[in-house]
Design an enzyme around this catalytic site. Structure first.
Site, PDB file in Angstrom:
ATOM      1  CB  SER A 210      -0.855   0.007   1.279  1.00 42.01           C
ATOM      2  OG  SER A 210      -1.556   1.229   1.404  1.00 42.01           O
TER       3      SER A 210
ATOM      4  CE1 TYR B   4      -4.230  -1.816   5.011  1.00 39.62           C
ATOM      5  CE2 TYR B   4      -3.419   0.378   4.496  1.00 39.62           C
ATOM      6  CZ  TYR B   4      -3.924  -0.843   4.076  1.00 39.62           C
ATOM      7  OH  TYR B   4      -4.103  -1.092   2.730  1.00 39.62           O
TER       8      TYR B   4
HETATM    9  N1  LIG Z   1      -8.678  -0.085  -1.209  1.00 40.67           N
HETATM   10  C1  LIG Z   1      -7.630   0.667  -1.057  1.00 40.67           C
HETATM   11  O1  LIG Z   1      -7.741   1.909  -1.029  1.00 40.67           O
HETATM   12  C2  LIG Z   1      -6.256   0.049  -0.923  1.00 40.67           C
HETATM   13  C3  LIG Z   1      -5.149   0.897  -1.012  1.00 40.67           C
HETATM   14  C4  LIG Z   1      -3.874   0.350  -0.883  1.00 40.67           C
HETATM   15  C5  LIG Z   1      -3.710  -0.999  -0.671  1.00 40.67           C
HETATM   16  N2  LIG Z   1      -4.794  -1.814  -0.572  1.00 40.67           N
HETATM   17  C6  LIG Z   1      -4.552  -3.237  -0.345  1.00 40.67           C
HETATM   18  O2  LIG Z   1      -5.078  -3.973  -1.432  1.00 40.67           O
HETATM   19  C7  LIG Z   1      -5.351  -5.315  -1.017  1.00 40.67           C
HETATM   20  C8  LIG Z   1      -6.740  -5.697  -1.468  1.00 40.67           C
HETATM   21  O3  LIG Z   1      -7.671  -4.885  -0.778  1.00 40.67           O
HETATM   22  P1  LIG Z   1      -9.024  -4.316  -1.426  1.00 40.67           P
HETATM   23  O4  LIG Z   1      -8.939  -2.849  -1.399  1.00 40.67           O
HETATM   24  O5  LIG Z   1      -9.308  -5.022  -2.681  1.00 40.67           O
HETATM   25  O6  LIG Z   1     -10.019  -4.687  -0.246  1.00 40.67           O
HETATM   26  P2  LIG Z   1     -11.175  -5.766  -0.105  1.00 40.67           P
HETATM   27  O7  LIG Z   1     -11.538  -5.690   1.329  1.00 40.67           O
HETATM   28  O8  LIG Z   1     -12.170  -5.567  -1.172  1.00 40.67           O
HETATM   29  O9  LIG Z   1     -10.417  -7.148  -0.432  1.00 40.67           O
HETATM   30  C9  LIG Z   1      -9.638  -7.821   0.497  1.00 40.67           C
HETATM   31  C10 LIG Z   1      -9.915  -9.301   0.326  1.00 40.67           C
HETATM   32  O10 LIG Z   1      -9.044 -10.023   1.210  1.00 40.67           O
HETATM   33  C11 LIG Z   1      -9.797 -11.073   1.776  1.00 40.67           C
HETATM   34  N3  LIG Z   1      -9.208 -11.506   3.043  1.00 40.67           N
HETATM   35  C12 LIG Z   1      -9.107 -10.794   4.197  1.00 40.67           C
HETATM   36  N4  LIG Z   1      -8.542 -11.545   5.157  1.00 40.67           N
HETATM   37  C13 LIG Z   1      -8.249 -12.741   4.592  1.00 40.67           C
HETATM   38  C14 LIG Z   1      -7.669 -13.940   5.067  1.00 40.67           C
HETATM   39  N5  LIG Z   1      -7.281 -14.061   6.356  1.00 40.67           N
HETATM   40  N6  LIG Z   1      -7.513 -14.981   4.219  1.00 40.67           N
HETATM   41  C15 LIG Z   1      -7.926 -14.883   2.929  1.00 40.67           C
HETATM   42  N7  LIG Z   1      -8.487 -13.786   2.421  1.00 40.67           N
HETATM   43  C16 LIG Z   1      -8.660 -12.721   3.237  1.00 40.67           C
HETATM   44  C17 LIG Z   1     -11.196 -10.499   1.972  1.00 40.67           C
HETATM   45  O11 LIG Z   1     -12.172 -11.523   2.109  1.00 40.67           O
HETATM   46  C18 LIG Z   1     -11.373  -9.660   0.701  1.00 40.67           C
HETATM   47  O12 LIG Z   1     -11.967 -10.406  -0.351  1.00 40.67           O
HETATM   48  C19 LIG Z   1      -5.147  -5.316   0.497  1.00 40.67           C
HETATM   49  O13 LIG Z   1      -3.889  -5.859   0.798  1.00 40.67           O
HETATM   50  C20 LIG Z   1      -5.204  -3.846   0.865  1.00 40.67           C
HETATM   51  O14 LIG Z   1      -4.505  -3.575   2.055  1.00 40.67           O
HETATM   52  C21 LIG Z   1      -6.069  -1.311  -0.702  1.00 40.67           C
END
Ligand SMILES: NC(=O)c1ccc[n+]([C@@H]2O[C@H](COP(=O)([O-])OP(=O)(O)OC[C@H]3O[C@@H](n4cnc5c(N)ncnc54)[C@H](O)[C@@H]3O)[C@@H](O)[C@H]2O)c1
Length: 263
Positions: free
Chosen positions: A138, A151
């Site tokens: 991130s 985080y």
């Molecule tokens: N959305 C944002 O603004 C953003 C920004 C930077 C980084 N990220 C990162 O991107 C990645 C994806 O996040 P997203 O934004 O798509 O969010 P999201 O919440 O839509 O997706 C996260 C997914 O991870 C799964 N998950 C959580 N814990 C788990 C576990 N223990 N085992 C298996 N699966 C698990 C959830 O069920 C979900 O489907 C994450 O690592 C997040 O930190 C997101």
């Protein structure tokens, strides 16, 4: 690396960025896309929507035996894994006083799961002399996620681990990219925006909130160039440079933004 004919595994593939990657990898001609998630039903729905190259797996990335089983099963089905995307992640929306269980979960999902999946997938990749690890970190791992201490700390650790892997294994054919988006329009950020969480508001005020498909575009470009840092928001590079050159000035700027949003 391009995706044509590749075997890819995506954790956290049931929604948001992971689902966008699954669709895009299939569109780019991947031979197989494994959509793995804690939410097995949602993973099945994504795999069905992606099409016949995709299949779903339910797993908890914090359970090393489940991660090992996923890797072994994928290698049995398809012979090998070209690209492992450690993408599952969790936010806590809490500060220093986050409950111990939230600190623990953030550490286990955002960092230790990357250790476990790399341990499981690396022997096969090293034996073939090639493999690609895409670790979703991130911008919070390069900067700071205002309002979310677990985080911030765990995403910094995730970037550190990815860099360590890149330095240690690149000469043995293992390529590593750290995906560091800022705001992306997924349930993770939408929840914070809906509740007016300060951290989500800072993200929204700091730049574009991208559709997950735009993150997938950046991933395809970053993998093609085999670039370590994949930054869907180019301004994150400027912030990181400024932070490195003048940490006090950079922190002052961020505090000013926080004061403005609080006013
Ligand atoms: N959305 C944002 O603004 C953003 C920004 C930077 C980084 N990220 C990162 O991107 C990645 C994806 O996040 P997203 O934004 O798509 O969010 P999201 O919440 O839509 O997706 C996260 C997914 O991870 C799964 N998950 C959580 N814990 C788990 C576990 N223990 N085992 C298996 N699966 C698990 C959830 O069920 C979900 O489907 C994450 O690592 C997040 O930190 C997101």
């Amino acid at each position: 690396m391009n995706l044509t004919g590749r075997v890819a595994v995506i954790t956290g593939g049931a929604g948001g960025i992971g689902a966008a990657l699954a669709h895009r990898f299939a569109a780019e001609g991947a031979a197989a896309v494994v959509v793995a998630d804690l939410d097995a039903d949602a993973a099945r729905a994504v795999a069905a929507a992606v099409g016949p190259v995709a299949h779903a797996a339910g797993l908890d990335v914090t359970a090393e035996d489940q991660v090992r089983a996923l890797v072994a099963d994928t290698e049995r089905r398809y012979g090998h894994i070209d690209l492992f995307c450690a993408n599952a992640g969790v936010a806590t929306a809490a500060g220093l006083d986050a409950p111990e269980a939230d600190w623990d979960r953030a550490w286990r999902v955002n960092v230790l799961a990357h250790v476990h999946s790399t341990r499981a997938v690396l022997p096969g990749m090293l034996a073939r002399g090639q493999g690609y690890l895409l670790h979703t970190c991130s911008a919070a791992g390069l900067l700071t996620a205002v309002g979310d201490a677990p985080y911030t700390a765990t995403k910094h650790a995730a970037v550190g681990l990815a860099e360590w892997l890149a330095v240690t294994y690149r000469d043995q054919g293992i390529r590593v990219s750290a995906l560091c988006p800022q705001g992306v329009d997924t349930p993770m950020l939408a929840e914070g925006l809906a509740t007016g969480h300060l951290g989500a508001r800072v993200i929204a005020a700091s730049g574009a909130v991208l559709h997950p498909d735009r993150v997938a575009d950046a991933v395809i470009a970053g993998l093609a160039e085999e670039r370590f840092l994949i930054l869907p928001h180019p301004e994150v590079a400027q912030h990181a440079r400024r932070r490195a050159e003048d940490p006090d000035g950079w922190q002052a700027g961020l505090r000013k933004l926080v004061r403005r949003l609080r006013a």
